[in-house]
Scaffold this motif. Structure first.
Motif, short mmCIF file in Angstrom:
data_model
loop_
_atom_site.label_atom_id
_atom_site.label_comp_id
_atom_site.label_asym_id
_atom_site.label_seq_id
_atom_site.Cartn_x
_atom_site.Cartn_y
_atom_site.Cartn_z
N VAL A 141 0.84 -1.19 0.00
CA VAL A 141 0.00 0.00 0.00
C VAL A 141 0.87 1.24 0.00
O VAL A 141 1.83 1.34 0.76
CB VAL A 141 -0.92 0.01 1.24
N GLN A 142 0.53 2.15 -0.87
CA GLN A 142 1.21 3.44 -0.89
C GLN A 142 0.21 4.54 -0.62
O GLN A 142 -0.87 4.56 -1.20
CB GLN A 142 1.87 3.68 -2.24
N LEU A 143 0.58 5.45 0.27
CA LEU A 143 -0.24 6.62 0.57
C LEU A 143 0.55 7.84 0.13
O LEU A 143 1.65 8.09 0.62
CB LEU A 143 -0.54 6.69 2.07
N VAL A 144 -0.05 8.59 -0.77
CA VAL A 144 0.63 9.77 -1.30
C VAL A 144 -0.16 11.00 -0.91
O VAL A 144 -1.32 11.17 -1.30
CB VAL A 144 0.77 9.69 -2.82
N GLU A 145 0.49 11.88 -0.15
CA GLU A 145 -0.16 13.09 0.34
C GLU A 145 0.15 14.25 -0.60
O GLU A 145 1.19 14.29 -1.25
CB GLU A 145 0.33 13.44 1.74
N SER A 146 -0.77 15.20 -0.63
CA SER A 146 -0.53 16.44 -1.35
C SER A 146 -1.23 17.56 -0.60
O SER A 146 -2.11 17.32 0.22
CB SER A 146 -1.01 16.34 -2.79
N GLY A 147 -0.85 18.78 -0.95
CA GLY A 147 -1.40 19.92 -0.24
C GLY A 147 -0.43 20.39 0.81
O GLY A 147 0.75 20.11 0.76
N GLY A 148 -0.92 21.09 1.78
CA GLY A 148 -0.05 21.65 2.79
C GLY A 148 0.60 22.92 2.27
O GLY A 148 0.19 23.50 1.28
N GLY A 149 1.65 23.35 2.98
CA GLY A 149 2.35 24.55 2.57
C GLY A 149 2.42 25.57 3.68
O GLY A 149 2.44 25.22 4.87
N LEU A 150 2.40 26.83 3.27
CA LEU A 150 2.62 27.94 4.20
C LEU A 150 1.43 28.88 4.16
O LEU A 150 0.93 29.21 3.08
CB LEU A 150 3.89 28.67 3.76
N THR A 151 0.98 29.31 5.35
CA THR A 151 -0.10 30.28 5.40
C THR A 151 0.02 31.07 6.69
O THR A 151 0.74 30.70 7.61
CB THR A 151 -1.46 29.60 5.31
N GLN A 152 -0.71 32.15 6.78
CA GLN A 152 -0.67 32.96 7.98
C GLN A 152 -1.80 32.55 8.92
O GLN A 152 -2.71 31.83 8.54
CB GLN A 152 -0.78 34.44 7.63
N THR A 153 -1.71 33.04 10.15
CA THR A 153 -2.74 32.76 11.15
C THR A 153 -4.11 33.15 10.61
O THR A 153 -4.29 34.23 10.04
CB THR A 153 -2.45 33.54 12.43
N GLY A 154 -5.05 32.22 10.79
CA GLY A 154 -6.40 32.47 10.30
C GLY A 154 -6.65 31.95 8.90
O GLY A 154 -7.79 31.95 8.43
N GLY A 155 -5.61 31.52 8.25
CA GLY A 155 -5.74 31.04 6.88
C GLY A 155 -6.27 29.61 6.81
O GLY A 155 -6.55 28.98 7.83
#
Length: 120
Positions: free
Chosen positions: A2-16
């Protein structure tokens, strides 16, 4: 395997807001419960949210009302929508899957992790 591939995430400011997704592949069986964990520097990995095959959910108290976990069984894909983010949400987020359908602590299989950083 089984392979689990994540995407998304990153950088944001408070409240984002940020969204994560995780797609499972290579399975010869039906994926059961899935979930998101996170690990901040110097801290233990903790459960953020989990969802059973049937759609029952469980959230850490620290994210209730801000994060929403969901899944698309036809696509073997898990999602996490994160709103009203705080600096303390900064961590590496890991996708997890399990053969058990109803567990709310899935831990059979793990993704590689994706970084979420929230700055003030």
């Amino acid at each position: 395997q089984v392979q689990l591939v994540e995407s998304g995430g990153g950088l944001t400011q408070t409240g984002g807001s940020l969204g994560l997704s995780c797609t499972a592949s290579g399975t010869r069986f039906t994926i059961g419960a899935m979930g998101w964990y996170r690990q901040a520097p110097g801290k233990q990995r903790e459960l953020v949210a989990a969802i059973t095959r049937g759609g029952s959910t469980n959230y850490a108290d620290s994210v209730k009302g801000r994060f929403t976990i969901s899944r698309d069984n036809a696509k073997n894909t898990l999602y996490l929508q994160m709103n009203s983010l705080k600096p303390e949400d900064t961590a590496v987020y890991y996708c997890a899957a399990d053969r058990r359908f109803t567990t709310l602590t899935p831990n059979d299989y793990w993704g590689q992790g994706t970084q979420v950083t929230v700055f003030s």
